[in-house]
Design a protein around this motif. Structure first.
Motif, PDB file in Angstrom:
ATOM      1  N   ASN A 115     -22.864  40.997  32.254  1.00 15.63           N
ATOM      2  CA  ASN A 115     -24.164  41.656  32.404  1.00 15.63           C
ATOM      3  C   ASN A 115     -24.460  41.863  33.894  1.00 15.63           C
ATOM      4  OD1 ASN A 115     -27.218  41.913  32.585  1.00 15.63           O
ATOM      5  ND2 ASN A 115     -26.940  41.849  30.362  1.00 15.63           N
ATOM      6  N   PRO A 116     -24.156  43.043  34.446  1.00 13.13           N
ATOM      7  CA  PRO A 116     -24.322  43.277  35.886  1.00 13.13           C
ATOM      8  C   PRO A 116     -25.736  43.041  36.417  1.00 13.13           C
ATOM      9  CG  PRO A 116     -22.977  44.999  34.914  1.00 13.13           C
ATOM     10  CD  PRO A 116     -23.509  44.199  33.774  1.00 13.13           C
ATOM     11  N   PRO A 117     -26.815  43.500  35.745  1.00 15.93           N
ATOM     12  CA  PRO A 117     -28.155  43.271  36.311  1.00 15.93           C
ATOM     13  C   PRO A 117     -28.495  41.792  36.474  1.00 15.93           C
ATOM     14  CG  PRO A 117     -28.248  44.941  34.600  1.00 15.93           C
ATOM     15  CD  PRO A 117     -26.896  44.331  34.515  1.00 15.93           C
ATOM     16  N   VAL A 148     -28.936  39.441  40.134  1.00 17.05           N
ATOM     17  CA  VAL A 148     -30.040  38.541  40.510  1.00 17.05           C
ATOM     18  C   VAL A 148     -29.492  37.183  40.950  1.00 17.05           C
ATOM     19  CG1 VAL A 148     -32.071  37.300  39.649  1.00 17.05           C
ATOM     20  CG2 VAL A 148     -31.681  39.684  38.991  1.00 17.05           C
ATOM     21  N   ILE A 149     -28.528  36.657  40.171  1.00 17.96           N
ATOM     22  CA  ILE A 149     -27.933  35.354  40.499  1.00 17.96           C
ATOM     23  C   ILE A 149     -27.194  35.421  41.836  1.00 17.96           C
ATOM     24  CG2 ILE A 149     -26.342  33.576  39.723  1.00 17.96           C
ATOM     25  CD1 ILE A 149     -28.869  33.819  38.035  1.00 17.96           C
ATOM     26  N   CYS A 150     -26.443  36.503  42.063  1.00 17.29           N
ATOM     27  CA  CYS A 150     -25.675  36.633  43.312  1.00 17.29           C
ATOM     28  C   CYS A 150     -26.588  36.722  44.530  1.00 17.29           C
ATOM     29  CB  CYS A 150     -24.765  37.852  43.255  1.00 17.29           C
ATOM     30  SG  CYS A 150     -23.314  37.598  42.236  1.00 17.29           S
ATOM     31  N   PHE A 151     -27.728  37.372  44.386  1.00 14.06           N
ATOM     32  CA  PHE A 151     -28.684  37.432  45.492  1.00 14.06           C
ATOM     33  C   PHE A 151     -29.122  36.024  45.898  1.00 14.06           C
ATOM     34  CE2 PHE A 151     -33.130  37.442  46.897  1.00 14.06           C
ATOM     35  CZ  PHE A 151     -33.020  38.215  48.046  1.00 14.06           C
ATOM     36  N   LEU A 152     -29.403  35.194  44.907  1.00  9.39           N
ATOM     37  CA  LEU A 152     -29.790  33.816  45.189  1.00  9.39           C
ATOM     38  C   LEU A 152     -28.633  33.048  45.836  1.00  9.39           C
ATOM     39  CD1 LEU A 152     -31.719  32.970  41.883  1.00  9.39           C
ATOM     40  CD2 LEU A 152     -32.703  33.515  44.119  1.00  9.39           C
ATOM     41  N   LEU A 153     -27.409  33.303  45.377  1.00 12.87           N
ATOM     42  CA  LEU A 153     -26.249  32.589  45.923  1.00 12.87           C
ATOM     43  C   LEU A 153     -25.978  32.979  47.376  1.00 12.87           C
ATOM     44  CD1 LEU A 153     -23.825  32.777  42.869  1.00 12.87           C
ATOM     45  CD2 LEU A 153     -25.263  30.875  43.585  1.00 12.87           C
ATOM     46  N   ASN A 209     -31.742  28.169  37.336  1.00 11.59           N
ATOM     47  CA  ASN A 209     -31.877  28.104  35.871  1.00 11.59           C
ATOM     48  C   ASN A 209     -33.204  28.701  35.415  1.00 11.59           C
ATOM     49  OD1 ASN A 209     -29.396  26.933  35.229  1.00 11.59           O
ATOM     50  ND2 ASN A 209     -30.147  24.878  35.628  1.00 11.59           N
ATOM     51  N   LEU A 210     -34.259  28.467  36.196  1.00  6.49           N
ATOM     52  CA  LEU A 210     -35.577  29.011  35.854  1.00  6.49           C
ATOM     53  C   LEU A 210     -35.566  30.538  35.920  1.00  6.49           C
ATOM     54  CD1 LEU A 210     -38.506  28.211  35.151  1.00  6.49           C
ATOM     55  CD2 LEU A 210     -39.007  28.245  37.605  1.00  6.49           C
ATOM     56  N   VAL A 211     -34.975  31.082  37.005  1.00  2.00           N
ATOM     57  CA  VAL A 211     -34.867  32.538  37.142  1.00  2.00           C
ATOM     58  C   VAL A 211     -34.014  33.122  36.018  1.00  2.00           C
ATOM     59  CG1 VAL A 211     -33.972  34.397  38.603  1.00  2.00           C
ATOM     60  CG2 VAL A 211     -35.257  32.514  39.634  1.00  2.00           C
ATOM     61  N   LEU A 212     -32.901  32.444  35.711  1.00  7.58           N
ATOM     62  CA  LEU A 212     -32.013  32.921  34.643  1.00  7.58           C
ATOM     63  C   LEU A 212     -32.729  32.906  33.293  1.00  7.58           C
ATOM     64  CD1 LEU A 212     -29.186  33.788  33.727  1.00  7.58           C
ATOM     65  CD2 LEU A 212     -28.567  31.375  33.573  1.00  7.58           C
ATOM     66  N   LEU A 213     -33.505  31.866  33.049  1.00  4.29           N
ATOM     67  CA  LEU A 213     -34.238  31.771  31.788  1.00  4.29           C
ATOM     68  C   LEU A 213     -35.251  32.910  31.655  1.00  4.29           C
ATOM     69  CD1 LEU A 213     -34.607  30.044  29.237  1.00  4.29           C
ATOM     70  CD2 LEU A 213     -36.357  28.749  30.485  1.00  4.29           C
ATOM     71  N   GLY A 214     -35.985  33.185  32.742  1.00  2.00           N
ATOM     72  CA  GLY A 214     -36.981  34.258  32.718  1.00  2.00           C
ATOM     73  C   GLY A 214     -36.357  35.626  32.545  1.00  2.00           C
ATOM     74  N   CYS A 215     -35.334  35.914  33.373  1.00  2.00           N
ATOM     75  CA  CYS A 215     -34.681  37.223  33.285  1.00  2.00           C
ATOM     76  C   CYS A 215     -33.952  37.396  31.953  1.00  2.00           C
ATOM     77  CB  CYS A 215     -33.698  37.387  34.442  1.00  2.00           C
ATOM     78  SG  CYS A 215     -34.473  37.445  36.077  1.00  2.00           S
ATOM     79  N   GLY A 216     -33.305  36.300  31.477  1.00  4.36           N
ATOM     80  CA  GLY A 216     -32.598  36.379  30.210  1.00  4.36           C
ATOM     81  C   GLY A 216     -33.538  36.639  29.043  1.00  4.36           C
ATOM     82  N   ALA A 217     -34.726  36.007  29.081  1.00  2.19           N
ATOM     83  CA  ALA A 217     -35.695  36.222  28.004  1.00  2.19           C
ATOM     84  C   ALA A 217     -36.131  37.688  27.951  1.00  2.19           C
ATOM     85  CB  ALA A 217     -36.906  35.311  28.218  1.00  2.19           C
ATOM     86  N   VAL A 218     -36.350  38.289  29.146  1.00  4.93           N
ATOM     87  CA  VAL A 218     -36.754  39.695  29.193  1.00  4.93           C
ATOM     88  C   VAL A 218     -35.649  40.593  28.642  1.00  4.93           C
ATOM     89  CG1 VAL A 218     -37.342  41.612  30.732  1.00  4.93           C
ATOM     90  CG2 VAL A 218     -38.336  39.345  31.124  1.00  4.93           C
ATOM     91  N   SER A 265     -30.967  44.066  25.608  1.00  3.74           N
ATOM     92  CA  SER A 265     -29.902  44.308  26.594  1.00  3.74           C
ATOM     93  C   SER A 265     -28.959  43.123  26.742  1.00  3.74           C
ATOM     94  CB  SER A 265     -30.523  44.619  27.966  1.00  3.74           C
ATOM     95  OG  SER A 265     -31.369  45.738  27.890  1.00  3.74           O
ATOM     96  N   LEU A 266     -29.274  42.021  26.071  1.00  2.68           N
ATOM     97  CA  LEU A 266     -28.459  40.807  26.214  1.00  2.68           C
ATOM     98  C   LEU A 266     -28.457  40.076  24.881  1.00  2.68           C
ATOM     99  CD1 LEU A 266     -26.927  38.982  28.332  1.00  2.68           C
ATOM    100  CD2 LEU A 266     -29.077  37.716  28.557  1.00  2.68           C
ATOM    101  N   THR A 267     -27.257  39.703  24.408  1.00  5.01           N
ATOM    102  CA  THR A 267     -27.160  38.934  23.169  1.00  5.01           C
ATOM    103  C   THR A 267     -27.358  37.447  23.460  1.00  5.01           C
ATOM    104  OG1 THR A 267     -24.772  38.621  23.376  1.00  5.01           O
ATOM    105  CG2 THR A 267     -25.542  40.607  22.228  1.00  5.01           C
ATOM    106  N   LEU A 268     -27.687  36.710  22.403  1.00  4.48           N
ATOM    107  CA  LEU A 268     -27.913  35.275  22.573  1.00  4.48           C
ATOM    108  C   LEU A 268     -26.637  34.556  22.987  1.00  4.48           C
ATOM    109  CD1 LEU A 268     -29.933  32.960  22.352  1.00  4.48           C
ATOM    110  CD2 LEU A 268     -29.302  32.721  19.936  1.00  4.48           C
ATOM    111  N   SER A 269     -25.504  34.978  22.440  1.00  5.38           N
ATOM    112  CA  SER A 269     -24.227  34.332  22.803  1.00  5.38           C
ATOM    113  C   SER A 269     -23.895  34.581  24.276  1.00  5.38           C
ATOM    114  CB  SER A 269     -23.098  34.849  21.919  1.00  5.38           C
ATOM    115  OG  SER A 269     -22.951  36.256  22.047  1.00  5.38           O
ATOM    116  N   ASP A 270     -24.172  35.796  24.774  1.00  2.67           N
ATOM    117  CA  ASP A 270     -23.938  36.082  26.187  1.00  2.67           C
ATOM    118  C   ASP A 270     -24.879  35.263  27.068  1.00  2.67           C
ATOM    119  OD1 ASP A 270     -21.943  37.802  25.611  1.00  2.67           O
ATOM    120  OD2 ASP A 270     -23.039  39.645  26.065  1.00  2.67           O
TER     121      ASP A 270
END
Length: 354
Positions: free
Chosen positions: A154-156, A160-165, A253-262, A268-273
């Protein structure tokens, strides 16, 4: 130049080093494979409800876990044996070099400092010789591979994660430069404490004869307190750095949880992904923690190697003449024939003695 001299000690063990590198690479690749297989089981095998196929995949995962365990054991064992061998080689080289130094060198050096470099510094270097290869290789493959897989999934969200890294990487480089100076100061002051203790204990009869115990204690504690202050400053930097890693993990993890929920609510994102993303982010954090510990070890090890090289680069002054003759048979007769001797150019100890 310093790293070139450091890696020269790997030369006798290059086959073992290559094995450690290949083993570390394989372990890192297996770590990247596990979340992908979990994602496949959740998205493909689990919805079909075929228990036989599902348990086959679980058996494959167990087999890979066992292989990973065995490979990690071999890498750790042979890597640490190689590290101990290099430590032994360095200590032999340094001791041999010290034996070839002149009396003037020992007159101008503190024995405690020399013992600190012969024992303490080389132990610090030994910790680096194995963990350096293992951690850098494993962490690099794991981190780069994790980022590539997340972009493929999932590129988007991966962006977001890479920006933080990237932000965390810049922060790490800045803190590392401060830690390097702090740990080098620690090694230097530790040698000063050993030298002061050696000086006081070597002359303990004289100290007791003149009842100067309190004066020697003040001198020793002056060096010890300087070491304490230096370590306190370095621990302050290290505590801040390790705490920032923990905070960064939670924040990511907090950012990932928020973005993943959206993305999940938008389809645009499956639960398994999303589960696989969480696993890959946690996998990414594990080498980040290892690099945190490696940073301290690297600073200590390179500070120790720097002090080791300082002694090894001192020119040897006791060298046999080109026309020196070996003593094959001694008859027990010693003759002084017009002998003149001095430790320096100014004062002769013996002059034309026969």
């Amino acid at each position: 130049m310093m790293l070139k001299a450091y890696f020269a000690y790997y030369r006798p063990y290059k086959l073992t080093a290559m094995g450690v590198v290949l083993g570390s690479m394989t372990v890192a690749l297996l770590d990247l494979l596990f979340p992908y297989l979990v994602r496949h089981v959740m998205s493909v095998e689990l919805p079909q409800g075929e228990l036989g196929t599902l348990f086959s995949w679980l058996g494959l995962l167990l087999l890979l876990y066992c292989g990973d365990f065995l490979l990690m054991c071999l890498v750790n064992y042979y890597g640490r044996v190689m590290s101990a061998s290099i430590e032994n080689d360095m200590r032999r080289a340094l001791f041999t070099h010290l034996e070839n130094m002149s009396f003037t060198f020992f007159d101008n050096s503190k024995k405690g400092q020399l013992l600190s470099r012969l024992i303490g510094d080389i132990v610090e270097i030994s910790e680096l010789t194995f963990r350096g290869l293992n951690d850098v290789m494993t962490c690099s493959i794991t981190m780069v591979g994790t980022i590539l897989i997340m972009f493929w999934m999932n590129p988007p969200l991966a962006g977001v994660i890479c920006f933080l890294l990237i932000f965390k990487t810049i922060h790490t480089v800045i803190v590392n430069s401060r830690m390097k100076r702090a740990f080098r100061a620690n090694r230097s002051r530790s040698g000063e404490v050993a030298a002061q203790a050696d000086e006081a204990l070597s002359g303990i009869r004289l100290v007791k004869a003149f009842a100067k115990e309190h004066l020697e204690l003040e001198r020793f504690m002056e060096k010890s307190n300087a070491l304490f202050r230096s370590r306190r400053d370095s621990y302050k930097i290290f505590a801040y750095y390790t705490s920032s890693i923990t905070f960064f993990t939670h924040f990511t993890n907090l950012v990932l949880l928020g973005c993943g929920a959206v993305l999940i609510t938008r389809g645009s994102l499956t639960l398994s992904d999303f589960v696989a993303f969480l696993l890959y982010v946690n996998i990414f954090m594990k080498p980040l923690f290892r690099l945190t510990m490696f940073t301290e070890m690297y600073q200590k090890g390179m500070a120790g190697f720097h002090r080791f090289q300082e002694i090894m680069q001192e020119p040897e002054t006791i060298i046999d003449a080109p026309d020196a003759l070996p003593c094959k048979q001694l008859r027990g007769e010693i003759v002084f024939d017009h002998v003149t001797f001095s430790y320096n150019q100014e004062t002769e100890i013996l002059h034309d003695v026969s």
